[in-house]
Design an enzyme around this catalytic site. Structure first.
Site, PDB file in Angstrom:
ATOM      1  N   ASP A  29      45.436  89.716  42.856  1.00  0.00           N
ATOM      2  CA  ASP A  29      45.571  89.457  44.301  1.00  0.00           C
ATOM      3  C   ASP A  29      46.990  89.619  44.875  1.00  0.00           C
ATOM      4  O   ASP A  29      47.956  89.181  44.267  1.00  0.00           O
ATOM      5  CB  ASP A  29      45.194  88.003  44.621  1.00  0.00           C
ATOM      6  CG  ASP A  29      43.931  87.537  43.955  1.00  0.00           C
ATOM      7  OD1 ASP A  29      43.271  88.337  43.292  1.00  0.00           O
ATOM      8  OD2 ASP A  29      43.617  86.348  44.100  1.00  0.00           O
ATOM      9  N   GLN A  45      49.646  88.364  42.049  1.00  0.00           N
ATOM     10  CA  GLN A  45      49.203  87.787  40.780  1.00  0.00           C
ATOM     11  C   GLN A  45      49.585  88.756  39.674  1.00  0.00           C
ATOM     12  O   GLN A  45      49.168  89.919  39.680  1.00  0.00           O
ATOM     13  CB  GLN A  45      47.686  87.578  40.806  1.00  0.00           C
ATOM     14  CG  GLN A  45      47.259  86.399  41.656  1.00  0.00           C
ATOM     15  CD  GLN A  45      47.657  85.089  41.002  1.00  0.00           C
ATOM     16  OE1 GLN A  45      47.012  84.623  40.089  1.00  0.00           O
ATOM     17  NE2 GLN A  45      48.743  84.483  41.478  1.00  0.00           N
ATOM     18  N   TRP A  53      44.694  90.390  32.541  1.00  0.00           N
ATOM     19  CA  TRP A  53      44.878  89.125  33.236  1.00  0.00           C
ATOM     20  C   TRP A  53      45.329  88.045  32.252  1.00  0.00           C
ATOM     21  O   TRP A  53      44.822  87.953  31.134  1.00  0.00           O
ATOM     22  CB  TRP A  53      43.574  88.712  33.912  1.00  0.00           C
ATOM     23  CG  TRP A  53      43.738  87.516  34.798  1.00  0.00           C
ATOM     24  CD1 TRP A  53      44.130  87.505  36.103  1.00  0.00           C
ATOM     25  CD2 TRP A  53      43.532  86.145  34.433  1.00  0.00           C
ATOM     26  NE1 TRP A  53      44.185  86.216  36.572  1.00  0.00           N
ATOM     27  CE2 TRP A  53      43.815  85.363  35.571  1.00  0.00           C
ATOM     28  CE3 TRP A  53      43.141  85.498  33.253  1.00  0.00           C
ATOM     29  CZ2 TRP A  53      43.713  83.970  35.571  1.00  0.00           C
ATOM     30  CZ3 TRP A  53      43.039  84.110  33.259  1.00  0.00           C
ATOM     31  CH2 TRP A  53      43.322  83.363  34.407  1.00  0.00           C
ATOM     32  N   PHE A  85      48.673  80.529  40.491  1.00  0.00           N
ATOM     33  CA  PHE A  85      47.577  81.297  41.077  1.00  0.00           C
ATOM     34  C   PHE A  85      47.897  81.672  42.527  1.00  0.00           C
ATOM     35  O   PHE A  85      48.991  81.419  43.026  1.00  0.00           O
ATOM     36  CB  PHE A  85      46.272  80.494  40.979  1.00  0.00           C
ATOM     37  CG  PHE A  85      45.535  80.661  39.671  1.00  0.00           C
ATOM     38  CD1 PHE A  85      46.168  81.181  38.542  1.00  0.00           C
ATOM     39  CD2 PHE A  85      44.202  80.291  39.552  1.00  0.00           C
ATOM     40  CE1 PHE A  85      45.484  81.332  37.329  1.00  0.00           C
ATOM     41  CE2 PHE A  85      43.507  80.437  38.355  1.00  0.00           C
ATOM     42  CZ  PHE A  85      44.141  80.950  37.239  1.00  0.00           C
ATOM     43  N   ARG A 147      41.393  76.235  45.323  1.00  0.00           N
ATOM     44  CA  ARG A 147      42.588  77.081  45.223  1.00  0.00           C
ATOM     45  C   ARG A 147      42.835  78.027  46.407  1.00  0.00           C
ATOM     46  O   ARG A 147      42.058  78.127  47.318  1.00  0.00           O
ATOM     47  CB  ARG A 147      42.498  77.907  43.945  1.00  0.00           C
ATOM     48  CG  ARG A 147      41.268  78.787  43.822  1.00  0.00           C
ATOM     49  CD  ARG A 147      41.344  79.590  42.508  1.00  0.00           C
ATOM     50  NE  ARG A 147      40.188  80.452  42.324  1.00  0.00           N
ATOM     51  CZ  ARG A 147      39.108  80.112  41.642  1.00  0.00           C
ATOM     52  NH1 ARG A 147      39.009  78.930  41.076  1.00  0.00           N
ATOM     53  NH2 ARG A 147      38.098  80.962  41.526  1.00  0.00           N
ATOM     54  N   ASP A 148      43.935  78.765  46.279  1.00  0.00           N
ATOM     55  CA  ASP A 148      44.327  79.875  47.152  1.00  0.00           C
ATOM     56  C   ASP A 148      44.701  79.430  48.571  1.00  0.00           C
ATOM     57  O   ASP A 148      44.117  79.892  49.565  1.00  0.00           O
ATOM     58  CB  ASP A 148      43.207  80.945  47.200  1.00  0.00           C
ATOM     59  CG  ASP A 148      42.777  81.400  45.807  1.00  0.00           C
ATOM     60  OD1 ASP A 148      43.566  81.228  44.862  1.00  0.00           O
ATOM     61  OD2 ASP A 148      41.649  81.903  45.657  1.00  0.00           O
ATOM     62  N   GLU A 199      36.822  82.325  47.346  1.00  0.00           N
ATOM     63  CA  GLU A 199      38.237  82.426  46.998  1.00  0.00           C
ATOM     64  C   GLU A 199      39.031  82.988  48.181  1.00  0.00           C
ATOM     65  O   GLU A 199      38.472  83.585  49.098  1.00  0.00           O
ATOM     66  CB  GLU A 199      38.425  83.375  45.797  1.00  0.00           C
ATOM     67  CG  GLU A 199      37.616  82.979  44.570  1.00  0.00           C
ATOM     68  CD  GLU A 199      37.859  83.881  43.360  1.00  0.00           C
ATOM     69  OE1 GLU A 199      38.000  83.336  42.265  1.00  0.00           O
ATOM     70  OE2 GLU A 199      37.899  85.124  43.495  1.00  0.00           O
TER      71      GLU A 199
HETATM   72  C1  FRU Z   1      40.916  85.942  42.977  1.00  0.00           C
HETATM   73  C2  FRU Z   1      41.413  84.858  42.030  1.00  0.00           C
HETATM   74  C3  FRU Z   1      41.951  83.678  42.818  1.00  0.00           C
HETATM   75  C4  FRU Z   1      42.906  83.072  41.859  1.00  0.00           C
HETATM   76  C5  FRU Z   1      43.502  84.268  41.170  1.00  0.00           C
HETATM   77  C6  FRU Z   1      43.874  84.060  39.741  1.00  0.00           C
HETATM   78  O1  FRU Z   1      40.918  87.212  42.417  1.00  0.00           O
HETATM   79  O2  FRU Z   1      40.384  84.467  41.167  1.00  0.00           O
HETATM   80  O3  FRU Z   1      40.952  82.795  43.283  1.00  0.00           O
HETATM   81  O4  FRU Z   1      43.873  82.274  42.497  1.00  0.00           O
HETATM   82  O5  FRU Z   1      42.528  85.294  41.263  1.00  0.00           O
HETATM   83  O6  FRU Z   1      44.557  85.156  39.226  1.00  0.00           O
END
Ligand code: FRU
Length: 481
Positions: A29, A45, A53, A85, A147-148, A199
């Site tokens: 992201d 990210q 990842w 995140f 989150r986010d 998200e």
């Molecule tokens: C979306 C996500 C977010 C999270 C991040 C983790 O792609 O899953 O919700 O913060 O990626 O890398």
């Protein structure tokens, strides 16, 4: 060491020319997008230690035009509260937090045993960040997916608003000082798509017909219209406490392609500019970790401007590449003055640098035809336009490499079309990506593809339909130097 890698960009077949990619390592992201002192900041990210990842940090780059990027060292690294995140950034003009006037304040999810929200600030143009000593600023209320954070200043009530993804809803919080947050309302339990986790929300205003409407983006994974992840949106009103959606046929999708996810908008764009600027992650969790690149994964979409439009049936959020990307106005086009089924060569100076294909279709009754990008190995990505079925379908089943995942090649990738007098198509192609915009982005399809030899031909297939009118077929080099 992450900070040693940023000045070197590994060259690879599928590294795009005018799309943002990390110099090395994994990216998902876009995060913390903020305009500050003449620079667009893009955090992302990032795994600085490998191209899959994990070990989530915030990578960082700056640009003056959203096209040419300067890579900077990693901005935020994991700590005792967890990995870093997704999240956002604001400029604290009035020093509401007390970190300093004009501080860039970032909000992110600390992903440890639990997901909580943390903040950090920079007083040196985003070059270094200090984490707030009393993180987290929002503890976990007992839910797994929490989150986010995306924050903006709500001027009518002199307060900050945060949108947060809370499992199957978006929760809005408010704060006067960016440190203490109070819950305002929750949206979404009974509306929209719920087949996956919610998200990366973003709530922002857009003007339509002289009136302010509020748009709420919610990324969802899985459960996108064509499998895997996608970004749905709602259009409505916001009064500082509650978001009330207009009655529209939800779910609505920002992009029907498979490869535009977790996108949000830049904050602090000057009023004199006035645009609402967006960027998404050009990949899909269905296969994101295994796409055939080596030293980096993957790219962002082109930066796009968002606007409200009417698709003939209802209001939609349209998106279209920003003018900085370059388009037909910049170069001398190759023009195909007549629609034929002969193959049309695409030269190396086009496929090496990226190009835009555009044309206008006037449906004379039925309009069914395909156009394809193809190469001498028979690899092709096919775009099928059909006003009878009211669909615009992308077929990448024979597009090149696909055996890295069972989920990549199939199925067909479908977008709906509504009735219009004419359809103008713009497609940006950059090595391993195709981004198609119909009528200024009322319908969008973003899809990646991995041909083993560049697509060097354009081919129309009229499917026996001679009444069709396709005009102004042009191919332009993207001028990005
Ligand atoms: C979306 C996500 C977010 C999270 C991040 C983790 O792609 O899953 O919700 O913060 O990626 O890398």
């Amino acid at each position: 060491k992450p900070s040693d890698t940023f000045d070197y960009t590994y060259d690879e077949t599928y590294r795009p020319v005018f799309h943002f990619t990390p110099p090395y390592g994994w990216m998902n992201d876009p995060n913390g997008m903020v305009y500050h002192n003449g620079q667009y900041h893009l955090f992302y990210q990032h795994n600085p230690y490998g191209a899959r990842w994990g070990n989530m940090h915030w990578g960082h780059a700056v640009s003056e035009d959203m096209v040419h990027w300067k890579h900077l060292p990693v901005a935020l690294a994991p700590d005792e509260l967890g990995a870093i995140f997704s999240g956002s950034a604001v400029v604290d003009k009035y020093n509401t937090a007390g970190f300093g006037e004009g501080a860039i304040v970032v909000f992110y999810t600390s992903a440890g045993q639990q997901q909580t929200q943390s903040i950090a600030y920079s007083l040196d143009n985003g070059r270094t960040f200090t984490k707030y000593a009393h993180n987290p600023v929002i503890p976990n209320p007992g839910i797994e997916d929490f989150r986010d954070p995306k924050v903006f200043w709500y001027a009518p009530q002199n307060k900050w608003i945060m949108s947060l993804a809370t499992s199957q809803s978006i929760t809005f919080y408010t704060s006067k000082n960016l440190k203490q947050w109070e819950k305002l309302s929750e949206f979404g339990e009974n509306i929209g798509a719920h087949t996956g986790v919610w998200e990366c929300p973003d709530l922002f205003p857009l003007i339509y017909d002289g009136k302010v409407k509020w748009v709420l983006f919610v990324s969802i994974n899985p459960g996108g219209p064509n499998g895997g992840n996608a970004t749905q949106y709602f259009i409505g009103d916001f009064d500082g406490t509650t978001f009330t959606p207009d009655p529209l046929p939800y779910p609505l999708w920002l992009d029907y392609g498979r490869d535009n996810y977790a996108g949000v908008t830049w904050s602090n764009i000057p009023e004199s500019d006035g645009r609402r600027l967006f960027l998404g992650w050009m990949n899909n969790w269905d296969y994101g970790n295994v796409v055939p690149t080596r030293n980096f994964r993957s790219a962002m979409t082109l930066p796009r401007e968002l606007r409200l439009a009417h698709n003939g049936l209802h209001m939609v959020v349209a998106s279209f590449p920003v003018k900085e990307v370059g388009d037909e106005k910049d170069g001398t086009p190759i023009i195909m003055d007549k629609l034929t089924e002969e193959t049309f060569p695409i030269g190396a100076d086009y496929y090496n640098n990226g190009y835009v294909l555009s044309f206008t279709i006037k449906p004379n009754g039925l309009s069914i035809f395909d156009f394809a990008l193809q190469n001498s190995k028979g690899e092709k990505i096919i775009f099928a336009f059909d006003t009878n079925q009211k669909t615009f379908v992308v077929d990448r089943s024979q597009s090149g490499l696909s055996d890295f995942s069972n989920n990549f090649a199939k199925p067909l990738i479908k977008a709906p079309l509504t009735k219009k007098d004419s359809y103008t198509i713009h497609m940006w192609v950059d090595k391993a990506s195709t981004e198609v915009f119909i009528n200024g982005g009322e319908v969008v399809q973003t899809n990646i593809a991995f041909p083993t030899e560049p697509y060097n031909q354009l081919k129309f297939d009229l499917r026996g339909n001679t009444a069709i009118s396709v005009d102004n077929i042009t191919l332009y080099k993207v001028k990005h130097n």
